[in-house]
Design an enzyme around this catalytic site. Structure first.
Site, PDB file in Angstrom:
ATOM      1  N   ARG A 121      40.371  32.118  54.009  1.00  0.00           N
ATOM      2  CA  ARG A 121      38.903  31.958  54.708  1.00  0.00           C
ATOM      3  C   ARG A 121      39.556  31.236  56.023  1.00  0.00           C
ATOM      4  O   ARG A 121      38.809  30.767  56.612  1.00  0.00           O
ATOM      5  CB  ARG A 121      37.850  30.998  53.895  1.00  0.00           C
ATOM      6  CG  ARG A 121      37.771  31.640  52.591  1.00  0.00           C
ATOM      7  CD  ARG A 121      36.753  30.659  52.392  1.00  0.00           C
ATOM      8  NE  ARG A 121      36.040  30.935  50.596  1.00  0.00           N
ATOM      9  CZ  ARG A 121      36.456  30.821  49.586  1.00  0.00           C
ATOM     10  NH1 ARG A 121      37.270  30.244  49.923  1.00  0.00           N
ATOM     11  NH2 ARG A 121      35.838  31.516  48.717  1.00  0.00           N
ATOM     12  N   LYS A 143      40.017  38.060  70.258  1.00  0.00           N
ATOM     13  CA  LYS A 143      39.194  39.428  69.494  1.00  0.00           C
ATOM     14  C   LYS A 143      40.562  39.805  68.891  1.00  0.00           C
ATOM     15  O   LYS A 143      41.432  40.483  68.792  1.00  0.00           O
ATOM     16  CB  LYS A 143      39.048  40.094  70.265  1.00  0.00           C
ATOM     17  CG  LYS A 143      37.396  39.956  70.792  1.00  0.00           C
ATOM     18  CD  LYS A 143      37.099  41.491  71.535  1.00  0.00           C
ATOM     19  CE  LYS A 143      35.297  41.474  72.225  1.00  0.00           C
ATOM     20  NZ  LYS A 143      35.224  42.557  72.963  1.00  0.00           N
ATOM     21  N   GLU A 237      30.119  37.544  73.009  1.00  0.00           N
ATOM     22  CA  GLU A 237      30.285  38.458  74.291  1.00  0.00           C
ATOM     23  C   GLU A 237      28.725  38.318  73.969  1.00  0.00           C
ATOM     24  O   GLU A 237      28.274  39.355  73.377  1.00  0.00           O
ATOM     25  CB  GLU A 237      31.336  39.865  73.301  1.00  0.00           C
ATOM     26  CG  GLU A 237      30.869  40.656  74.336  1.00  0.00           C
ATOM     27  CD  GLU A 237      31.874  42.211  74.664  1.00  0.00           C
ATOM     28  OE1 GLU A 237      32.971  41.694  73.957  1.00  0.00           O
ATOM     29  OE2 GLU A 237      31.350  43.167  73.852  1.00  0.00           O
ATOM     30  N   ASN A 245      35.315  45.194  79.701  1.00  0.00           N
ATOM     31  CA  ASN A 245      35.678  46.889  78.777  1.00  0.00           C
ATOM     32  C   ASN A 245      35.335  47.628  79.744  1.00  0.00           C
ATOM     33  O   ASN A 245      34.533  48.883  79.511  1.00  0.00           O
ATOM     34  CB  ASN A 245      34.109  46.465  77.355  1.00  0.00           C
ATOM     35  CG  ASN A 245      34.363  45.774  77.086  1.00  0.00           C
ATOM     36  OD1 ASN A 245      35.107  45.927  75.719  1.00  0.00           O
ATOM     37  ND2 ASN A 245      33.803  44.837  75.950  1.00  0.00           N
ATOM     38  N   HIS A 248      35.978  51.245  78.593  1.00  0.00           N
ATOM     39  CA  HIS A 248      36.177  51.141  77.053  1.00  0.00           C
ATOM     40  C   HIS A 248      35.284  52.524  76.153  1.00  0.00           C
ATOM     41  O   HIS A 248      35.902  52.770  75.747  1.00  0.00           O
ATOM     42  CB  HIS A 248      36.327  49.882  76.695  1.00  0.00           C
ATOM     43  CG  HIS A 248      37.542  49.030  77.411  1.00  0.00           C
ATOM     44  ND1 HIS A 248      38.029  48.225  78.696  1.00  0.00           N
ATOM     45  CD2 HIS A 248      38.445  48.104  76.862  1.00  0.00           C
ATOM     46  CE1 HIS A 248      38.477  47.818  78.348  1.00  0.00           C
ATOM     47  NE2 HIS A 248      39.532  47.875  77.174  1.00  0.00           N
TER      48      HIS A 248
HETATM   49  P1  NAD Z   1      51.368  48.685  70.942  1.00  0.00           P
HETATM   50  O1  NAD Z   1      51.212  47.454  69.716  1.00  0.00           O
HETATM   51  O2  NAD Z   1      50.661  49.732  69.680  1.00  0.00           O
HETATM   52  O3  NAD Z   1      52.111  48.742  71.019  1.00  0.00           O
HETATM   53  C1  NAD Z   1      52.782  49.564  72.287  1.00  0.00           C
HETATM   54  C2  NAD Z   1      54.325  50.116  71.066  1.00  0.00           C
HETATM   55  O4  NAD Z   1      55.202  49.058  72.040  1.00  0.00           O
HETATM   56  C3  NAD Z   1      54.281  49.999  69.816  1.00  0.00           C
HETATM   57  O5  NAD Z   1      55.180  51.135  70.084  1.00  0.00           O
HETATM   58  C4  NAD Z   1      55.240  48.614  70.311  1.00  0.00           C
HETATM   59  O6  NAD Z   1      56.170  48.913  68.874  1.00  0.00           O
HETATM   60  C5  NAD Z   1      56.230  48.614  70.800  1.00  0.00           C
HETATM   61  N1  NAD Z   1      56.725  48.295  71.298  1.00  0.00           N
HETATM   62  C6  NAD Z   1      56.153  46.426  71.225  1.00  0.00           C
HETATM   63  N2  NAD Z   1      56.798  45.464  72.162  1.00  0.00           N
HETATM   64  C7  NAD Z   1      57.715  45.632  72.486  1.00  0.00           C
HETATM   65  C8  NAD Z   1      58.785  45.602  73.806  1.00  0.00           C
HETATM   66  N3  NAD Z   1      59.291  44.765  73.965  1.00  0.00           N
HETATM   67  N4  NAD Z   1      60.286  46.428  74.241  1.00  0.00           N
HETATM   68  C9  NAD Z   1      59.890  48.244  73.470  1.00  0.00           C
HETATM   69  N5  NAD Z   1      58.511  48.200  72.820  1.00  0.00           N
HETATM   70  C10 NAD Z   1      57.897  47.572  72.403  1.00  0.00           C
HETATM   71  O7  NAD Z   1      50.284  48.965  71.798  1.00  0.00           O
HETATM   72  P2  NAD Z   1      49.690  47.430  72.862  1.00  0.00           P
HETATM   73  O8  NAD Z   1      49.072  49.021  74.153  1.00  0.00           O
HETATM   74  O9  NAD Z   1      50.074  46.596  73.124  1.00  0.00           O
HETATM   75  O10 NAD Z   1      47.895  47.247  72.011  1.00  0.00           O
HETATM   76  C11 NAD Z   1      46.775  47.877  71.878  1.00  0.00           C
HETATM   77  C12 NAD Z   1      45.652  47.790  70.987  1.00  0.00           C
HETATM   78  O11 NAD Z   1      45.478  46.335  71.291  1.00  0.00           O
HETATM   79  C13 NAD Z   1      45.336  48.957  70.399  1.00  0.00           C
HETATM   80  O12 NAD Z   1      44.718  49.249  69.147  1.00  0.00           O
HETATM   81  C14 NAD Z   1      43.744  48.242  71.065  1.00  0.00           C
HETATM   82  O13 NAD Z   1      42.005  48.302  70.195  1.00  0.00           O
HETATM   83  C15 NAD Z   1      44.479  46.575  71.025  1.00  0.00           C
HETATM   84  N6  NAD Z   1      43.453  45.580  71.680  1.00  0.00           N
HETATM   85  C16 NAD Z   1      43.303  44.722  71.510  1.00  0.00           C
HETATM   86  C17 NAD Z   1      42.322  43.380  72.283  1.00  0.00           C
HETATM   87  C18 NAD Z   1      42.208  42.567  72.054  1.00  0.00           C
HETATM   88  O14 NAD Z   1      40.843  41.191  72.584  1.00  0.00           O
HETATM   89  N7  NAD Z   1      41.970  42.093  70.945  1.00  0.00           N
HETATM   90  C19 NAD Z   1      41.517  43.897  73.966  1.00  0.00           C
HETATM   91  C20 NAD Z   1      42.556  45.298  74.486  1.00  0.00           C
HETATM   92  C21 NAD Z   1      43.617  45.832  73.395  1.00  0.00           C
HETATM   93  N1  GLY Z   2      39.827  43.488  76.179  1.00  0.00           N
HETATM   94  C1  GLY Z   2      38.372  43.462  75.604  1.00  0.00           C
HETATM   95  C2  GLY Z   2      38.019  41.782  75.210  1.00  0.00           C
HETATM   96  O1  GLY Z   2      38.058  40.478  75.047  1.00  0.00           O
HETATM   97  O2  GLY Z   2      36.774  40.997  75.155  1.00  0.00           O
END
Ligand code: NAD
Ligand code: GLY
Length: 369
Positions: A121, A143, A237, A245, A248
């Site tokens: 939880r 998020k 939000e 966004n 997005h």
């Molecule tokens: P990702 O986590 O897939 O990382 C991208 C790639 O880089 C992966 O292959 C990873 O293994 C690799 N990698 C990570 N760090 C590395 C490093 N230092 N050196 C070499 N390779 C490395 O992608 P991302 O762009 O980091 O994140 C995208 C995700 O984030 C999506 O799922 C998206 O929905 C989410 N997101 C969430 C929020 C939020 O507010 N929670 C906001 C924006 C995006």
């Molecule tokens: N990436 C959009 C948010 O965190 O609200």
């Protein structure tokens, strides 16, 4: 080295936490004070583990540190893979006093955060983002979640971390395509809320593409400051936060169409922001010169300027209909009233939207549709 460490705060009352930004922090920064109990579970993936897991472990002197290593990729941001985190926690008998640590990009951060939100939880967690995108966006704001085959990030929870530790040296191993994807979210802050930052980015974008260390720290600091500000004003939000966004709704449609992982999230957001600027112009909200500035800075970050080949306006309409911002079936989009001034609106002119969709869609043979 410590002189160059920058800190800022996400101001959320009892959930307030620091963001620590600098070079060489992994392996030397003591995070034990942020851990209440004795147990730590580092969640990472098979790409990041060989690069940074040992340094990350060293941030928790005197603690029991266990690890879960997930497969790498957006396509694994699902229930089955999430369950591997719970398996690890239960096999190692982690109690309600455990602290989860997300070491990796946004995929690992969203999944470890969601696991922390729901394990027994809710337990605390720490973000150690290692991609540019996760350092400027996903690690801040709480998020968390996973994808559903019918929509991205559809299952999740708000759960704030205890601290975000950003070691910009990790970006040295990041592939250039991932750097560009992160820059999309950096540019977003300039477009939605900070024209000074946008002007600065127009000067510095080439240094950022080249990963100049000092310029990176500054860009990450200013991006996190913008995000922290918005999140502090609207954590859940109910209004303002939705401006984060920009691009997005179009972007999520692109990601879902392309198949999770085939287009990077930031790439889809980059194209989506161009589409939002285009629609803002068509709806008379911004001028041609502003649209051109928005498109130009996104292009200079080496982000794609068209939707995936074969994606049609109908694909966009179908996929945009499941966006989380929609209310009672009506489409809501983030558009620009000016550069640095975004608004969430349901006043979307359907014929102008169609014109934007047509302008960005190309047939699989490369022709416009
Ligand atoms: P990702 O986590 O897939 O990382 C991208 C790639 O880089 C992966 O292959 C990873 O293994 C690799 N990698 C990570 N760090 C590395 C490093 N230092 N050196 C070499 N390779 C490395 O992608 P991302 O762009 O980091 O994140 C995208 C995700 O984030 C999506 O799922 C998206 O929905 C989410 N997101 C969430 C929020 C939020 O507010 N929670 C906001 C924006 C995006
Ligand atoms: N990436 C959009 C948010 O965190 O609200």
């Amino acid at each position: 080295m410590r002189d160059s460490v920058r800190e800022l705060t996400v101001d959320l009352g009892e959930r307030t936490y620091p963001i620590v930004i600098g070079q060489g922090l992994l392996g030397s920064y003591d995070l034990a004070p942020f851990v209440q109990g004795q147990q730590v579970m580092i969640v990472t993936n098979e790409t990041v583990a060989p690069l940074y897991l040992e340094s990350a472990r060293a941030c928790f002197p005197g603690k029991q540190v266990d690890t879960v290593v997930l497969p790498d990729g957006e396509k694994y941001k699902d229930w089955q893979t999430l369950n591997r985190i719970f398996d690890g926690l239960l096999e190692k008998r982690h109690s309600r006093k455990t602290t989860l640590v997300a070491l990796g990009g946004g995929v690992v951060g969203d999944m470890a955060g969601f696991a922390a939100a729901s394990y027994q939880r809710g337990v605390p967690f720490i973000q150690m983002p290692t991609t540019l995108l996760s350092q400027v966006d996903s690690s801040v704001g709480g998020k968390t979640g996973i994808n559903h085959p019918l929509g991205k990030n559809m299952i999740g929870a708000f759960h704030q971390p205890e601290v975000v530790l950003i070691d910009t040296d990790t970006l040295r191993t990041l592939p250039p395509r991932e750097v560009s994807a992160g820059l999309a979210e950096v540019i977003k802050y300039g477009l939605i809320r900070d024209t000074d930052f946008l002007c600065w980015l127009e000067q510095e974008i080439a240094s950022l593409v080249d990963l100049d260390p000092a310029t990176l720290v500054e860009a990450i600091y200013r991006s996190c400051a913008c995000k922290a500000d918005v999140v502090a004003l609207d954590e859940r939000e109910s209004g303002l936060r939705a401006i984060l966004n920009l691009g997005h709704t179009f972007g999520h449609a692109i990601e879902t169409f392309a198949g999770y992982g085939n287009w990077l999230h930031g790439e889809a957001v980059g194209t989506g922001m161009m589409m939002a600027a285009d629609l803002s112009l068509r709806q008379g909200m911004i001028r041609e010169q502003e649209r051109t500035r928005a498109v130009r800075i996104i292009e200079r970050a080496n982000l794609p300027a068209r939707a995936p080949a074969g994606m049609t306006p109908d694909d966009f309409r179908r996929l945009m209909a499941v966006d989380k911002k929609n209310v009672d079936g009506s489409l809501r989009l983030v558009l620009l009233r000016a550069l640095g001034d975004a608004v969430v609106t349901d006043q979307v002119d359907v014929s102008q939207l169609d014109a934007t969709l047509r302008a960005f869609c190309v047939a699989s043979d490369g022709a416009d549709v």
